[in-house]
Scaffold this motif. Sequence first.
Motif, PDB file in Angstrom:
ATOM      1  N   GLY A  80      23.320  27.159 -85.556  1.00 36.76           N
ATOM      2  CA  GLY A  80      24.476  27.212 -86.434  1.00 36.76           C
ATOM      3  C   GLY A  80      25.341  25.975 -86.262  1.00 36.76           C
ATOM      4  N   THR A  81      26.318  25.841 -87.124  1.00 40.78           N
ATOM      5  CA  THR A  81      27.272  24.733 -87.072  1.00 40.78           C
ATOM      6  C   THR A  81      28.678  25.317 -87.162  1.00 40.78           C
ATOM      7  OG1 THR A  81      27.394  24.432 -89.465  1.00 40.78           O
ATOM      8  CG2 THR A  81      25.627  23.255 -88.296  1.00 40.78           C
ATOM      9  N   THR A  82      29.675  24.459 -87.149  1.00 38.86           N
ATOM     10  CA  THR A  82      31.047  24.939 -87.308  1.00 38.86           C
ATOM     11  C   THR A  82      31.264  25.544 -88.694  1.00 38.86           C
ATOM     12  OG1 THR A  82      31.771  22.727 -87.945  1.00 38.86           O
ATOM     13  CG2 THR A  82      32.037  23.345 -85.629  1.00 38.86           C
ATOM     14  N   GLY A  83      30.357  25.315 -89.603  1.00 36.42           N
ATOM     15  CA  GLY A  83      30.414  25.926 -90.927  1.00 36.42           C
ATOM     16  C   GLY A  83      29.855  27.331 -90.956  1.00 36.42           C
ATOM     17  N   GLY A  84      29.168  27.738 -89.895  1.00 33.72           N
ATOM     18  CA  GLY A  84      28.601  29.078 -89.813  1.00 33.72           C
ATOM     19  C   GLY A  84      27.127  29.043 -89.459  1.00 33.72           C
ATOM     20  N   LEU A  85      26.535  30.221 -89.428  1.00 33.09           N
ATOM     21  CA  LEU A  85      25.122  30.386 -89.103  1.00 33.09           C
ATOM     22  C   LEU A  85      24.450  31.108 -90.258  1.00 33.09           C
ATOM     23  CD1 LEU A  85      22.712  30.451 -87.026  1.00 33.09           C
ATOM     24  CD2 LEU A  85      23.601  32.689 -86.342  1.00 33.09           C
ATOM     25  N   ASP A  86      23.423  30.497 -90.825  1.00 38.29           N
ATOM     26  CA  ASP A  86      22.635  31.136 -91.874  1.00 38.29           C
ATOM     27  C   ASP A  86      21.978  32.372 -91.245  1.00 38.29           C
ATOM     28  OD1 ASP A  86      20.584  31.901 -93.648  1.00 38.29           O
ATOM     29  OD2 ASP A  86      20.220  29.826 -94.261  1.00 38.29           O
ATOM     30  N   ARG A  87      22.187  33.527 -91.840  1.00 35.30           N
ATOM     31  CA  ARG A  87      21.634  34.774 -91.269  1.00 35.30           C
ATOM     32  C   ARG A  87      20.118  34.735 -91.127  1.00 35.30           C
ATOM     33  NH1 ARG A  87      25.116  39.365 -91.061  1.00 35.30           N
ATOM     34  NH2 ARG A  87      27.097  38.897 -92.061  1.00 35.30           N
ATOM     35  N   ARG A  88      19.454  33.927 -91.948  1.00 39.20           N
ATOM     36  CA  ARG A  88      18.000  33.821 -91.827  1.00 39.20           C
ATOM     37  C   ARG A  88      17.590  33.146 -90.523  1.00 39.20           C
ATOM     38  NH1 ARG A  88      17.220  31.002 -97.549  1.00 39.20           N
ATOM     39  NH2 ARG A  88      18.902  29.838 -96.558  1.00 39.20           N
ATOM     40  N   LEU A  89      18.517  32.406 -89.885  1.00 36.12           N
ATOM     41  CA  LEU A  89      18.223  31.725 -88.624  1.00 36.12           C
ATOM     42  C   LEU A  89      18.731  32.504 -87.404  1.00 36.12           C
ATOM     43  CD1 LEU A  89      19.168  28.085 -89.684  1.00 36.12           C
ATOM     44  CD2 LEU A  89      16.902  29.143 -89.649  1.00 36.12           C
ATOM     45  N   ALA A  90      19.342  33.652 -87.625  1.00 39.60           N
ATOM     46  CA  ALA A  90      19.937  34.417 -86.527  1.00 39.60           C
ATOM     47  C   ALA A  90      18.908  34.869 -85.500  1.00 39.60           C
ATOM     48  CB  ALA A  90      20.693  35.628 -87.077  1.00 39.60           C
ATOM     49  N   THR A  92      16.829  33.142 -84.053  1.00 41.13           N
ATOM     50  CA  THR A  92      16.636  32.102 -83.035  1.00 41.13           C
ATOM     51  C   THR A  92      17.695  32.184 -81.942  1.00 41.13           C
ATOM     52  OG1 THR A  92      18.009  30.448 -84.163  1.00 41.13           O
ATOM     53  CG2 THR A  92      15.665  30.534 -84.773  1.00 41.13           C
ATOM     54  N   CYS A  93      18.658  33.085 -82.094  1.00 38.90           N
ATOM     55  CA  CYS A  93      19.794  33.191 -81.173  1.00 38.90           C
ATOM     56  C   CYS A  93      19.665  34.410 -80.265  1.00 38.90           C
ATOM     57  CB  CYS A  93      21.090  33.356 -81.965  1.00 38.90           C
ATOM     58  SG  CYS A  93      21.395  32.122 -83.239  1.00 38.90           S
ATOM     59  N   ALA A  94      20.357  34.346 -79.136  1.00 40.42           N
ATOM     60  CA  ALA A  94      20.593  35.549 -78.338  1.00 40.42           C
ATOM     61  C   ALA A  94      21.676  36.323 -79.069  1.00 40.42           C
ATOM     62  CB  ALA A  94      21.055  35.158 -76.940  1.00 40.42           C
ATOM     63  N   SER A  95      21.749  37.629 -78.879  1.00 35.53           N
ATOM     64  CA  SER A  95      22.782  38.391 -79.583  1.00 35.53           C
ATOM     65  C   SER A  95      23.230  39.588 -78.767  1.00 35.53           C
ATOM     66  CB  SER A  95      22.268  38.847 -80.948  1.00 35.53           C
ATOM     67  OG  SER A  95      21.214  39.766 -80.798  1.00 35.53           O
ATOM     68  N   GLY A  96      24.363  40.117 -79.144  1.00 34.58           N
ATOM     69  CA  GLY A  96      24.916  41.301 -78.509  1.00 34.58           C
ATOM     70  C   GLY A  96      26.289  41.584 -79.073  1.00 34.58           C
ATOM     71  N   TRP A  97      27.008  42.471 -78.414  1.00 34.04           N
ATOM     72  CA  TRP A  97      28.325  42.911 -78.870  1.00 34.04           C
ATOM     73  C   TRP A  97      29.395  42.515 -77.870  1.00 34.04           C
ATOM     74  CZ3 TRP A  97      29.106  45.369 -83.543  1.00 34.04           C
ATOM     75  CH2 TRP A  97      27.947  45.717 -84.242  1.00 34.04           C
ATOM     76  N   VAL A  98      30.519  42.018 -78.373  1.00 35.62           N
ATOM     77  CA  VAL A  98      31.652  41.602 -77.546  1.00 35.62           C
ATOM     78  C   VAL A  98      32.902  42.274 -78.107  1.00 35.62           C
ATOM     79  CG1 VAL A  98      33.040  39.632 -76.765  1.00 35.62           C
ATOM     80  CG2 VAL A  98      30.566  39.392 -76.996  1.00 35.62           C
ATOM     81  N   HIS A  99      33.777  42.719 -77.202  1.00 32.87           N
ATOM     82  CA  HIS A  99      35.013  43.346 -77.654  1.00 32.87           C
ATOM     83  C   HIS A  99      35.783  42.367 -78.532  1.00 32.87           C
ATOM     84  CE1 HIS A  99      38.716  45.682 -77.581  1.00 32.87           C
ATOM     85  NE2 HIS A  99      37.911  46.701 -77.313  1.00 32.87           N
ATOM     86  N   ARG A 100      36.301  42.855 -79.622  1.00 33.57           N
ATOM     87  CA  ARG A 100      36.928  42.045 -80.666  1.00 33.57           C
ATOM     88  C   ARG A 100      38.049  41.124 -80.144  1.00 33.57           C
ATOM     89  NH1 ARG A 100      36.450  44.174 -85.738  1.00 33.57           N
ATOM     90  NH2 ARG A 100      37.136  42.666 -87.278  1.00 33.57           N
ATOM     91  N   HIS A 101      38.853  41.581 -79.194  1.00 36.02           N
ATOM     92  CA  HIS A 101      39.976  40.750 -78.742  1.00 36.02           C
ATOM     93  C   HIS A 101      39.524  39.576 -77.868  1.00 36.02           C
ATOM     94  CE1 HIS A 101      39.767  43.284 -75.097  1.00 36.02           C
ATOM     95  NE2 HIS A 101      40.390  42.286 -74.489  1.00 36.02           N
ATOM     96  N   ARG A 102      38.233  39.514 -77.543  1.00 32.57           N
ATOM     97  CA  ARG A 102      37.686  38.404 -76.749  1.00 32.57           C
ATOM     98  C   ARG A 102      37.101  37.291 -77.601  1.00 32.57           C
ATOM     99  NH1 ARG A 102      38.801  38.322 -71.414  1.00 32.57           N
ATOM    100  NH2 ARG A 102      38.645  40.378 -70.513  1.00 32.57           N
ATOM    101  N   ILE A 103      37.174  37.425 -78.918  1.00 36.82           N
ATOM    102  CA  ILE A 103      36.590  36.449 -79.832  1.00 36.82           C
ATOM    103  C   ILE A 103      37.670  35.908 -80.764  1.00 36.82           C
ATOM    104  CG2 ILE A 103      34.927  36.117 -81.710  1.00 36.82           C
ATOM    105  CD1 ILE A 103      33.584  36.591 -79.024  1.00 36.82           C
ATOM    106  N   ALA A 104      37.695  34.586 -80.912  1.00 39.38           N
ATOM    107  CA  ALA A 104      38.624  33.937 -81.848  1.00 39.38           C
ATOM    108  C   ALA A 104      37.788  33.345 -82.987  1.00 39.38           C
ATOM    109  CB  ALA A 104      39.425  32.842 -81.156  1.00 39.38           C
ATOM    110  N   VAL A 105      37.859  33.975 -84.159  1.00 38.36           N
ATOM    111  CA  VAL A 105      37.123  33.481 -85.320  1.00 38.36           C
ATOM    112  C   VAL A 105      37.810  32.214 -85.816  1.00 38.36           C
ATOM    113  CG1 VAL A 105      36.356  33.997 -87.664  1.00 38.36           C
ATOM    114  CG2 VAL A 105      36.324  35.797 -85.923  1.00 38.36           C
ATOM    115  N   VAL A 106      37.031  31.133 -85.937  1.00 43.28           N
ATOM    116  CA  VAL A 106      37.578  29.831 -86.333  1.00 43.28           C
ATOM    117  C   VAL A 106      37.408  29.599 -87.825  1.00 43.28           C
ATOM    118  CG1 VAL A 106      37.384  27.351 -85.968  1.00 43.28           C
ATOM    119  CG2 VAL A 106      37.123  28.923 -84.032  1.00 43.28           C
ATOM    120  N   ALA A 107      36.236  29.892 -88.360  1.00 41.00           N
ATOM    121  CA  ALA A 107      35.943  29.653 -89.775  1.00 41.00           C
ATOM    122  C   ALA A 107      35.292  30.877 -90.383  1.00 41.00           C
ATOM    123  CB  ALA A 107      35.030  28.444 -89.924  1.00 41.00           C
ATOM    124  N   ARG A 108      35.755  31.240 -91.572  1.00 38.67           N
ATOM    125  CA  ARG A 108      35.163  32.381 -92.297  1.00 38.67           C
ATOM    126  C   ARG A 108      34.386  31.887 -93.479  1.00 38.67           C
ATOM    127  NH1 ARG A 108      37.285  37.399 -90.774  1.00 38.67           N
ATOM    128  NH2 ARG A 108      39.041  37.174 -89.434  1.00 38.67           N
TER     129      ARG A 108
END
Length: 108
Positions: A80-90, A92-108
Motif C-alpha cells: 500500500g501507499t499513503t493513498g491507501g491499499l487496493d483491497r485486491r492486494l490485501a 500480501t499483508c499480515a492482518s488482524g484487529w486493533v482496538h480503535r483508539h490505538r489507530i490514527a486514520v490519516v487518509a480516507r
Amino acid sequence: MLTTMTALAMTLQAASAPALCNYAVVAGSRRDRSVWVYRSPSMGARKTAKIKAGSPVFVCAGNAEWFQVHYADGRHSCRGTTGGLDRRLASTCASGWVHRHRIAVVAR
C-alpha cells in the motif's frame, strides 16, 4: 453527444476503480510503545503480533470498537501507499484487529 459519451466513460471508469483500505498509523501511548494485534475483534481473542507506534497500517474494516488492519511484517510485504491499499492486494499483508483508539486514520 460527446458530453453523453464522456459522462458514460467517466461513470464506467469510476465503477472499475479498486476499493481502497484507508492509510493509518499506530498510535502509541506514553506507557505503551507498541500495540497488540488480535485474531478477532475481542480482548479475549488470541494475540497474534505487536506493532510499533508510528508504523503504517491500512484499515479495511471495523466496528464500534475495533479496526481490521493490514500491515507489513517480517514475512509479509504490504504494497500500500499513503493513498491507501487496493483491497485486491490485501492478501500480501499480515492482518488482524486493533482496538480503535490505538489507530490514527490519516487518509480516507
